[in-house]
Design an enzyme around this catalytic site. Structure first.
Site, PDB file in Angstrom:
ATOM      1  CG  ASP A  24      -0.208   0.208   2.522  1.00 25.36           C
ATOM      2  OD1 ASP A  24       0.677  -0.611   2.821  1.00 25.36           O
ATOM      3  OD2 ASP A  24      -0.504   1.179   3.248  1.00 25.36           O
ATOM      4  CG  ASP A  40       3.278  -0.772   4.796  1.00 25.90           C
ATOM      5  OD1 ASP A  40       2.588   0.066   5.388  1.00 25.90           O
ATOM      6  OD2 ASP A  40       2.887  -1.386   3.794  1.00 25.90           O
ATOM      7  CE1 TYR A  75      -4.670   2.574   4.434  1.00 23.82           C
ATOM      8  CE2 TYR A  75      -3.276   0.709   4.955  1.00 23.82           C
ATOM      9  CZ  TYR A  75      -3.457   1.932   4.358  1.00 23.82           C
ATOM     10  OH  TYR A  75      -2.427   2.524   3.677  1.00 23.82           O
ATOM     11  CD  GLU A 122       4.059   5.281   4.814  1.00 24.76           C
ATOM     12  OE1 GLU A 122       4.136   4.049   4.657  1.00 24.76           O
ATOM     13  OE2 GLU A 122       3.647   5.801   5.868  1.00 24.76           O
TER      14      GLU A 122
END
Length: 498
Positions: free
Chosen positions: A89, A92, A240, A477
């Site tokens: 995603d 990571d 999430y 990120e």
């Protein structure tokens, strides 16, 4: 994890801070944001290339992001299911099904609305979508079951290692009749339905496979109701978590199935259930979690272009969304004119909102409509100008003169919060770099050795500041769902503004 602190997005209204000084002179005197011309075609190419840097699984021979290699080739083996492939995603090495499905929905919507403008990048966009849908087909192969995650996020985040070296536990999470996950299931149905439209002409057999699966998955989502966060707990939260509930995904999924099939039963479902599914709720945030605004815009298309009168309220609510983000609406923005919603990963709201503005502008223009906001008439041209200013800010028309797309322009983030980008590649360092050893690369002030071309990072703070620190995941990120809506916006701008 670009979403690890996103809390209570249902309760935060997107009174978007979009700046349009020439349309509303004197409202926001940010003269320093007036921009040079941007190379939108170059940005479009790079925005799609980024997805190759996020690929999991066995990489194809035409892989262009060559510093990435094969990874996670045994995903799903612990439960005797093939779950190889799909996307990581963000920075990571976990495959989270909820944001991955939303990413595919938005990539598909980008192609549906603006694919005709993508020229040579259309095929690359389709390949980016198919990399996701091939995985979603695997994840939904068993009836009334969806595999929604591969990897343990807590253990993954305790390491800083390349996906090629990954040795953390590849925990497999699923939803089923006894452990429902309506939110992720309905989003998966939306992704498969939207993608079926992308492939309808170029690969009818694949398109049919996608829509058949979408229909089954939506039935499962609707029949066995519940939030996947409730059962899976700390394995998906706070990363999430489904903060907005699952009603918005049911409306969103039904809207996409109606769009893809034109089956009147989906329109009947929307007419009968729209209010209970929160047609008038959810503020005006549009993200991987909250789909209310996106569903309204999509359903307004059927009203505006197909004269489906029963969907009139969705057009009205879409107009309300527009009126909440035009300049002068008391909405949050940075001094430099960027919409600002959250401290973490704010660019995702910039890219989703810009896409909705351009898409709604198309729907309005095709039906010769405008939006009335009090005494102000807002035209499609106005919406396009607002969106363009936001995209220009991303590409470097901002106080720091920094592009927030990696690899675009003379100045862009170089210490991106991304494991694979920040650790030497397999080509330059073939020896394994264990879990904790990677933190030596994490802590350095050196630029990332591998350029994650096209990645949109979380973006600047509320004062237009950006420290460019790898440890600052709030701002540094990237994520697939930040890029996906921007693909459509850049396709429009690349061939409409010169």
């Amino acid at each position: 994890m670009a979403s690890s602190l996103l809390m209570f997005s249902l309760f935060i209204f997107l009174a978007s801070s979009l700046f349009l000084s020439h349309a509303f002179p004197g409202k926001h005197p940010h003269s320093h944001t007036s921009s040079a011309q941007h190379n939108y075609k170059d940005a479009l190419t790079k925005s799609i290339l980024f997805f190759e840097g996020q690929r999991s699984g066995k990489l194809p021979s035409n892989q262009r992001m060559t510093w990435r290699k094969d990874s996670a080739l045994s995903d799903g083996s612990s439960v005797n299911v093939d779950l190889v492939g799909g996307y990581y995603d963000a920075g990571d090495n976990v495959k989270f099904g909820f944001p991955m499905a939303f990413t595919i929905t938005m990539l598909s919507w980008s192609v549906i609305e603006f694919g005709g403008l993508m020229k040579s990048e259309l095929q690359n966009s389709r390949q980016a979508i198919r990399w996701g849908t091939d995985y979603l087909l695997k994840a939904t192969a068993q009836p009334d079951t969806i595999y929604v995650q591969v990897g343990d996020p807590s253990k993954d985040h305790a390491c800083w290692e390349r996906p090629e070296d990954m040795d953390t536990e590849r925990t497999v999470l699923k939803i089923d009749r006894n452990n429902p996950g309506t939110d992720v299931a309905a989003e998966t149905a939306a992704a498969l339905a939207a993608a079926s439209l992308v492939f309808r002409r170029v690969d009818p057999a694949y398109s049919n496979t996608l829509i058949r699966r979408a229909i089954k998955v939506f039935k499962f989502a609707d029949k066995y109701r519940g939030s996947y966060s409730d059962k899976l707990g700390s394995l998906v939260c706070p990363f999430y978590c489904s903060y907005s509930g699952f009603q918005d995904e049911l409306l969103w999924g039904a809207a996409w199935l109606h769009e893809a099939t034109k089956d009147p039963s989906y329109l009947s479902y929307i007419e009968a259930n729209g209010q209970t599914l929160g047609a008038n709720e959810g503020g005006n945030t549009f993200s991987w979690d909250n789909k209310h605004v996106g569903a309204r815009i999509l359903l307004s298309k059927a009203f505006l272009t197909q004269k489906v009168q029963s969907l009139h309220d969705y057009k009205r609510r879409s107009d309300d969304f527009i009126c909440s983000i035009i300049p002068g609406s008391q909405t949050p923005y940075t001094p430099g004119g960027l919409l600002f919603k959250m401290k973490e990963s704010n660019m995702q709201y910039v890219t989703t909102t810009s896409f909705l503005l351009l898409t709604y502008a198309n729907y309005l223009a095709s039906s010769h409509k405008t939006v009335s906001c009090g005494g102000t008439v807002v035209t499609p041209k106005t919406l396009r100008s607002i969106a363009k200013k936001q995209v220009d800010y991303i590409l470097g028309s901002n106080p720091l003169k920094m592009s927030y797309m990696v690899g675009y322009g003379p100045k862009y983030p170089v210490r991106v919060h991304h494991r694979a980008s920040s650790i030497p590649s397999m080509s330059s360092h073939p020896e394994k770099i264990p879990c904790s050893s990677g933190f030596g690369f994490f802590n350095t002030q050196s630029a990332n050795p591998n350029v994650l071309v096209g990645a949109i990072v979380g973006g600047p703070d509320q004062n237009d500041g950006f420290p460019d620190q790898r440890s600052d995941y709030l701002h540094s990120e990237p994520a697939t769902y930040i890029n996906a809506p921007l693909v459509g916006s850049l396709a429009y701008l690349a061939h409409s503004f010169h």
